[in-house]
Design a protein around this motif. Structure first.
Motif, PDB file in Angstrom:
ATOM      1  N   GLY A  18      -2.038   3.334  -0.239  1.00  0.00           N
ATOM      2  CA  GLY A  18      -2.148   3.428  -2.023  1.00  0.00           C
ATOM      3  C   GLY A  18      -0.914   2.396  -1.939  1.00  0.00           C
ATOM      4  O   GLY A  18      -0.366   2.894  -3.154  1.00  0.00           O
ATOM      5  N   THR A  19      -0.686   1.340  -1.653  1.00  0.00           N
ATOM      6  CA  THR A  19      -0.075   0.204  -1.782  1.00  0.00           C
ATOM      7  C   THR A  19      -0.317  -0.649  -2.628  1.00  0.00           C
ATOM      8  O   THR A  19      -1.033  -1.347  -2.946  1.00  0.00           O
ATOM      9  CB  THR A  19       0.405  -0.013  -0.330  1.00  0.00           C
ATOM     10  N   ASP A  20       0.747  -1.120  -3.622  1.00  0.00           N
ATOM     11  CA  ASP A  20       0.626  -2.475  -4.191  1.00  0.00           C
ATOM     12  C   ASP A  20       1.787  -3.581  -4.016  1.00  0.00           C
ATOM     13  O   ASP A  20       2.906  -3.582  -4.493  1.00  0.00           O
ATOM     14  CB  ASP A  20       0.959  -1.113  -6.096  1.00  0.00           C
ATOM     15  N   ALA A  21       0.570  -4.150  -3.735  1.00  0.00           N
ATOM     16  CA  ALA A  21       1.378  -5.556  -3.044  1.00  0.00           C
ATOM     17  C   ALA A  21       2.437  -6.647  -3.728  1.00  0.00           C
ATOM     18  O   ALA A  21       3.257  -6.930  -3.729  1.00  0.00           O
ATOM     19  CB  ALA A  21       0.844  -6.817  -2.570  1.00  0.00           C
ATOM     20  N   THR A  22       1.924  -6.000  -5.418  1.00  0.00           N
ATOM     21  CA  THR A  22       2.529  -6.698  -6.677  1.00  0.00           C
ATOM     22  C   THR A  22       4.166  -5.885  -6.930  1.00  0.00           C
ATOM     23  O   THR A  22       4.791  -6.305  -7.845  1.00  0.00           O
ATOM     24  CB  THR A  22       1.589  -6.817  -7.447  1.00  0.00           C
ATOM     25  N   SER A  23       4.287  -5.042  -6.128  1.00  0.00           N
ATOM     26  CA  SER A  23       5.804  -4.014  -6.938  1.00  0.00           C
ATOM     27  C   SER A  23       6.062  -3.782  -5.875  1.00  0.00           C
ATOM     28  O   SER A  23       6.180  -4.186  -4.361  1.00  0.00           O
ATOM     29  CB  SER A  23       5.457  -2.285  -7.174  1.00  0.00           C
ATOM     30  N   GLY A  24       7.570  -4.453  -5.505  1.00  0.00           N
ATOM     31  CA  GLY A  24       8.749  -4.547  -4.686  1.00  0.00           C
ATOM     32  C   GLY A  24       8.872  -2.897  -3.519  1.00  0.00           C
ATOM     33  O   GLY A  24       9.026  -2.864  -2.898  1.00  0.00           O
ATOM     34  N   ARG A  25       8.877  -1.901  -4.405  1.00  0.00           N
ATOM     35  CA  ARG A  25       9.014  -0.531  -4.012  1.00  0.00           C
ATOM     36  C   ARG A  25       8.523  -0.454  -3.552  1.00  0.00           C
ATOM     37  O   ARG A  25       8.187   0.726  -2.767  1.00  0.00           O
ATOM     38  CB  ARG A  25       9.902   0.050  -5.547  1.00  0.00           C
ATOM     39  N   SER A  26       6.811  -0.552  -4.282  1.00  0.00           N
ATOM     40  CA  SER A  26       5.236  -0.245  -3.082  1.00  0.00           C
ATOM     41  C   SER A  26       5.383  -1.075  -1.400  1.00  0.00           C
ATOM     42  O   SER A  26       5.648  -0.627  -0.799  1.00  0.00           O
ATOM     43  CB  SER A  26       4.307  -0.328  -3.894  1.00  0.00           C
ATOM     44  N   LEU A  27       6.203  -2.089  -2.047  1.00  0.00           N
ATOM     45  CA  LEU A  27       6.051  -3.619  -0.841  1.00  0.00           C
ATOM     46  C   LEU A  27       6.901  -2.998  -0.052  1.00  0.00           C
ATOM     47  O   LEU A  27       6.856  -2.162   1.734  1.00  0.00           O
ATOM     48  CB  LEU A  27       6.068  -4.410  -1.337  1.00  0.00           C
ATOM     49  N   SER A  28       8.089  -2.742  -0.102  1.00  0.00           N
ATOM     50  CA  SER A  28       9.272  -1.715   0.815  1.00  0.00           C
ATOM     51  C   SER A  28       8.867  -0.661   1.203  1.00  0.00           C
ATOM     52  O   SER A  28       9.070  -0.628   2.704  1.00  0.00           O
ATOM     53  CB  SER A  28      10.583  -1.755  -0.367  1.00  0.00           C
ATOM     54  N   ASP A  29       8.039   0.262   0.994  1.00  0.00           N
ATOM     55  CA  ASP A  29       7.884   1.406   1.090  1.00  0.00           C
ATOM     56  C   ASP A  29       6.686   1.295   2.676  1.00  0.00           C
ATOM     57  O   ASP A  29       6.781   1.599   3.798  1.00  0.00           O
ATOM     58  CB  ASP A  29       7.107   2.590   0.114  1.00  0.00           C
ATOM     59  N   ALA A  30       5.790   0.666   2.059  1.00  0.00           N
ATOM     60  CA  ALA A  30       4.965   0.162   2.368  1.00  0.00           C
ATOM     61  C   ALA A  30       4.944  -0.275   4.470  1.00  0.00           C
ATOM     62  O   ALA A  30       5.336   0.100   5.001  1.00  0.00           O
ATOM     63  CB  ALA A  30       3.817  -0.872   2.784  1.00  0.00           C
ATOM     64  N   GLU A  31       6.201  -1.171   3.928  1.00  0.00           N
ATOM     65  CA  GLU A  31       7.033  -1.805   5.676  1.00  0.00           C
ATOM     66  C   GLU A  31       7.486  -1.090   6.761  1.00  0.00           C
ATOM     67  O   GLU A  31       7.543  -0.908   7.360  1.00  0.00           O
ATOM     68  CB  GLU A  31       7.724  -2.467   5.259  1.00  0.00           C
ATOM     69  N   THR A  32       9.014  -0.246   5.927  1.00  0.00           N
ATOM     70  CA  THR A  32       8.880   1.383   5.950  1.00  0.00           C
ATOM     71  C   THR A  32       7.919   1.692   7.097  1.00  0.00           C
ATOM     72  O   THR A  32       8.037   2.734   8.118  1.00  0.00           O
ATOM     73  CB  THR A  32       9.426   2.094   5.452  1.00  0.00           C
ATOM     74  N   GLU A  33       6.967   2.244   6.050  1.00  0.00           N
ATOM     75  CA  GLU A  33       6.142   3.214   6.821  1.00  0.00           C
ATOM     76  C   GLU A  33       5.043   2.895   8.089  1.00  0.00           C
ATOM     77  O   GLU A  33       4.820   3.150   9.691  1.00  0.00           O
ATOM     78  CB  GLU A  33       4.919   4.130   5.628  1.00  0.00           C
ATOM     79  N   GLY A  34       4.433   1.749   8.193  1.00  0.00           N
ATOM     80  CA  GLY A  34       4.135   0.210   8.789  1.00  0.00           C
ATOM     81  C   GLY A  34       4.751   0.500  10.555  1.00  0.00           C
ATOM     82  O   GLY A  34       4.447   0.908  11.497  1.00  0.00           O
ATOM     83  N   ARG A  35       6.109   0.983   9.785  1.00  0.00           N
ATOM     84  CA  ARG A  35       7.124   0.168  11.362  1.00  0.00           C
ATOM     85  C   ARG A  35       7.097   1.719  12.152  1.00  0.00           C
ATOM     86  O   ARG A  35       7.112   2.137  13.276  1.00  0.00           O
ATOM     87  CB  ARG A  35       8.574  -0.581  11.081  1.00  0.00           C
ATOM     88  N   ARG A  36       7.262   2.538  11.135  1.00  0.00           N
ATOM     89  CA  ARG A  36       6.762   4.102  11.827  1.00  0.00           C
ATOM     90  C   ARG A  36       5.529   4.102  12.369  1.00  0.00           C
ATOM     91  O   ARG A  36       6.077   5.364  13.318  1.00  0.00           O
ATOM     92  CB  ARG A  36       7.403   5.860  10.339  1.00  0.00           C
TER      93      ARG A  36
END
Ligand code: FAD
Length: 284
Positions: A82-100
């Protein structure tokens, strides 16, 4: 000359060139390196059986040895669907979730396979598999690519199969030049092998066209990379490094030829591009 190698086609987007995204984009993964001897551990089974205890969704993933080391493995164990790599918000969420996810996998290992497990290296940024595509002169389709028929403007030669990481469920689909496919529902289940096409043709390689990275609006603009124009299946095959390296080289050659011949990139002859690539040693 402008060569858009931003992955997300940022430059094309800001120039207002025609673009599209799919309903389901191949999701990113947060890759990492793990220190510890995984030889006697079935990490996929561990995650399948106990992943929900640490908040890991059902998924498919892979990991493997790093040549030369017995105690360091690389990991692309999970997806950030569900990540949209062209959205800063979505990318930030993915970075956090990926580290989790990385932390959750370490927690599982420490609990169920006691050992000296260390997160040796986390990716600098999540790895994006797919985002925007440009609308180019030609949209490559899975059927034409895997037919093995060489298009007149071929600049890429490849064999890597269609490899689509699902965004809508936990699976992955592979399709091969010999007409077979392997659809894996998730890491807990073996893949289901069947045929994706009736034809029993089995070409040994495919070729992909320059047209997938060329647009006609600007004479001094070309794309190089995963923003190329292809349907879901063809993209699943072309998106890997061995193919995109070739598209990158073709984009550079096309731009250089347009400059030396004082013409628009869209007018550069594919035959000339191919000739130059062959002179450079490309196995076209
Ligand atoms: C987790 C994962 C595993 C993969 N595994 C494999 C594999 O095993 N084998 C394989 O062959 N392929 C694999 N791939 C696919 C392959 O790595 C990628 O498709 C390929 O690297 C994409 O290349 P690219 O240059 O088009 O885009 P990217 O690699 O995304 O590069 C785009 C670059 O542009 C930069 N950029 C973006 N916007 C701007 C801007 N506005 N200004 C300046 N710079 C910008 C970015 O920082 C980035 O460095 C994998 C991909 C992922 C994500």
């Amino acid at each position: 000359m402008l060569i858009d190698a931003t992955g997300d086609a940022d430059l094309a987007h800001f120039l207002g060139l025609p673009e599209y995204t799919r309903a389901y984009l191949q999701p990113p993964s947060a890759c990492f390196r793990l220190r510890g001897d995984l030889a006697g551990v079935d990490l996929n089974r561990l995650i399948a059986e106990h992943g929900d205890e640490v908040g890991l969704p059902q998924d498919w993933g892979w990991y493997g040895a790093i040549p030369g080391y017995t105690d360091i493995t690389f990991h692309a164990d999970t997806h950030l669907r569900g990540t949209d790599a062209t959205s800063g918000r979505s990318l930030s969420d993915a970075e956090t979730e990926g580290r989790r996810h990385m932390d959750a996998i370490l927690t599982l290992l420490k609990k169920y396979a006691p050992g000296d497990w260390r997160l040796m290296q986390a990716c600098a940024a999540v790895g994006i598999r797919e985002s925007r595509h440009i609308r180019a002169r030609h949209t490559v389709t899975q059927d034409e690519l895997l037919s093995g028929i060489v298009p007149p403007d071929a600049v890429v030669r490849g064999t890597y199969p269609v490899d689509v990481h699902h965004d809508h469920d936990a699976g992955i689909t592979f399709r091969y030049l010999d007409g077979t496919q392997n659809v894996v529902a998730d890491r807990a289940h073996p893949g289901v092998v069947s045929r994706w096409r009736e034809s029993t043709d089995s070409p040994t390689s495919y070729a992909a066209p320059l047209g997938a990275i060329v647009q006609e609006t600007y004479g001094n603009f070309i794309c190089a990379g995963r923003m190329l124009d292809a349907d879901e299946g063809a993209y699943g095959a072309l998106r890997v490094m061995v193919n995109l390296n070739q598209y990158g080289e073709a984009a550079g050659v096309a731009a250089a030829l347009a400059l030396s011949e004082d013409c628009a990139i869209g007018q550069v002859s594919a035959e000339r591009v191919r000739g130059s690539l062959k002179n450079g040693g490309s196995a076209l």
